[in-house]
Design an enzyme around this catalytic site. Structure first.
Site, PDB file in Angstrom:
ATOM      1  CD  GLU A 173      -1.410  -2.363   2.004  1.00 51.27           C
ATOM      2  OE1 GLU A 173      -2.226  -3.066   2.621  1.00 51.27           O
ATOM      3  OE2 GLU A 173      -0.172  -2.626   1.959  1.00 51.27           O
TER       4      GLU A 173
ATOM      5  CB  THR B  22      17.630 -38.082   0.039  1.00 51.87           C
ATOM      6  OG1 THR B  22      16.418 -38.788  -0.209  1.00 51.87           O
ATOM      7  CG2 THR B  22      17.916 -37.142  -1.125  1.00 51.87           C
TER       8      THR B  22
ATOM      9  CG  ASP C 280      21.079 -38.650  -4.569  1.00 55.53           C
ATOM     10  OD1 ASP C 280      21.634 -39.654  -5.039  1.00 55.53           O
ATOM     11  OD2 ASP C 280      19.845 -38.485  -4.596  1.00 55.53           O
TER      12      ASP C 280
ATOM     13  CB  THR D 293      11.413 -44.363   3.564  1.00 57.91           C
ATOM     14  OG1 THR D 293      11.897 -45.606   3.035  1.00 57.91           O
ATOM     15  CG2 THR D 293      11.019 -44.578   5.018  1.00 57.91           C
ATOM     16  CG  LEU D 294      10.748 -37.944   4.658  1.00 58.92           C
ATOM     17  CD1 LEU D 294      10.314 -38.233   6.093  1.00 58.92           C
ATOM     18  CD2 LEU D 294      11.971 -37.023   4.648  1.00 58.92           C
TER      19      LEU D 294
END
Length: 363
Positions: free
Chosen positions: A71, A218, A222, A298-299
């Site tokens: 605004e 993970t 990775d 899994t997660l």
């Protein structure tokens, strides 16, 4: 999510009806708001347009926490151009704030400007606002309309609105899969199932998120960085608040693995508790309202089966990985009636891949 129930019956009775051109000008305000979509966290995305006699006098959006709200930018924009806003209408995508925070109340600024009418797309469930902005405007004799382009405006702030209403963030679960629904080879290799353009689109999802949640499996497989490293719609990474990295590691697999990339960041949170408490903690302790889950089967399965996913985004590549590869979701259902159902909201081809956007259907 934000409804008229935030207002008292007496205020509802005093609301002004919308006018024929309101949607046109509110759509402009929504486009203004989108300019801050990657930079405003933890504040909501807001746009404002000032209009008088069908002419746009000023525009503005909230660019970053700590800076003036939409605004103020719109009123200043009109002033800089020499326009008189007395008697004008202000179109705001979210109810103007009525409290002092890092900046003064926007409702006061609108009142002091002399505008005659304020059109609000959606109300703000933040307990510090929650209808008080509208009440302040109406108490000053300003006509107020509510609900113009409400659905479009709410989509800009799914996370903020949900967190303010129920104390939980908006959760997006992202999966990159093959045609046969697989996310990795049996040995864990997954770089790369989807193409470069799909991976670039994931950067956009990260830029919209206050936190990225993944699993220790993970991270170990990775060693990802999970950061925003590309310009997103013209916004450089330096202007995007970096998402907080959260690693769910219930079995302590990351112990003494300090060489992992995400562990080099002192801000990374290692979580060993339940997922529901994690999400509440992200809102209460870190002001994180949008969460992106990038995780293995899994997660991902745990989030889905716990009913904690608001939006599922699947990037499907035109390839087959075979029966011995890893599935996208580890779930165990005894009967067809127990299956998880989704509503397909959007389909888009990105390079050679297809992006599916789905929302869970609550039983």
């Amino acid at each position: 999510m934000t409804t008229l129930s935030l207002l008292s019956p007496s205020l509802i009775a005093q609301l002004s009806p919308s006018l024929p051109d309101d949607e046109t000008f509110m759509t402009m305000a929504i486009e203004e708001a989108k300019q801050g979509i990657y930079t405003t966290r933890p504040n909501p995305v807001v746009g404002c347009v000032i209009v008088k006699d069908g002419e746009v006098l000023g525009k503005g959006f909230h660019p970053k926490a700590g800076l003036p709200h939409a605004e103020i930018f719109a009123l200043n924009n009109a002033k800089e151009q020499g326009f008189d806003v007395v008697g004008a209408s202000a179109y705001v995508t979210l109810e103007p704030c009525s409290h002092f925070g890092r900046t003064p109340p926007c409702a006061n600024a609108l009142i002091n400007s002399g505008v005659a009418r304020v059109v609000v797309a959606c109300l703000d469930p933040n307990p510090k606002v929650a209808g008080s902005g509208v009440a302040m405007l109406m108490g000053a004799g300003i006509a107020v309309s509510v609900g113009v382009c409400q659905d479009e405006a709410q989509r800009l702030n799914h996370g903020f609105l949900k967190a303010m209403a129920v104390g939980m963030p908006f959760v997006r679960l992202k999966l990159g899969i093959s045609l046969d629904g697989r996310v990795a080879m049996a040995n864990g290799q997954s770089k790369w199932i989807t193409g470069e353009q799909a991976r670039s689109d994931v950067q956009r999802l990260r830029a919209m998120s206050g936190a990225i949640v993944t699993g220790s499996g993970t991270i170990l497989a990775d060693n990802p960085s999970l950061n925003v490293r590309a310009n997103i719609d013209g916004t450089p990474p330096s202007q995007i608040p970096p998402p907080k990295i959260v690693v769910v590691d219930r079995s302590g697999k990351l112990h003494a693995k300090a060489d992992l990339t995400v562990l080099q960041n002192s801000d990374t949170l290692i979580w060993q508790g339940d997922l529901n408490t994690l999400l509440k903690t992200l809102v209460a302790d870190y002001q994180i309202y949008d969460v992106l889950v990038e995780a293995g089967a899994t997660l991902a399965g745990a989030f889905l089966q716990a009913g904690l996913v608001d939006e599922l985004i699947v990037y499907q590549a035109p390839c087959l990985l075979g029966v011995n590869s890893k599935p996208m979701f580890l779930g165990d259902f005894d009967d067809l009636k127990d299956k998880l159902n989704f509503e397909l909201k959007d389909t888009k081809q990105i390079g050679q891949d297809v992006r599916l956007t789905l929302t869970p259907i609550v039983k």
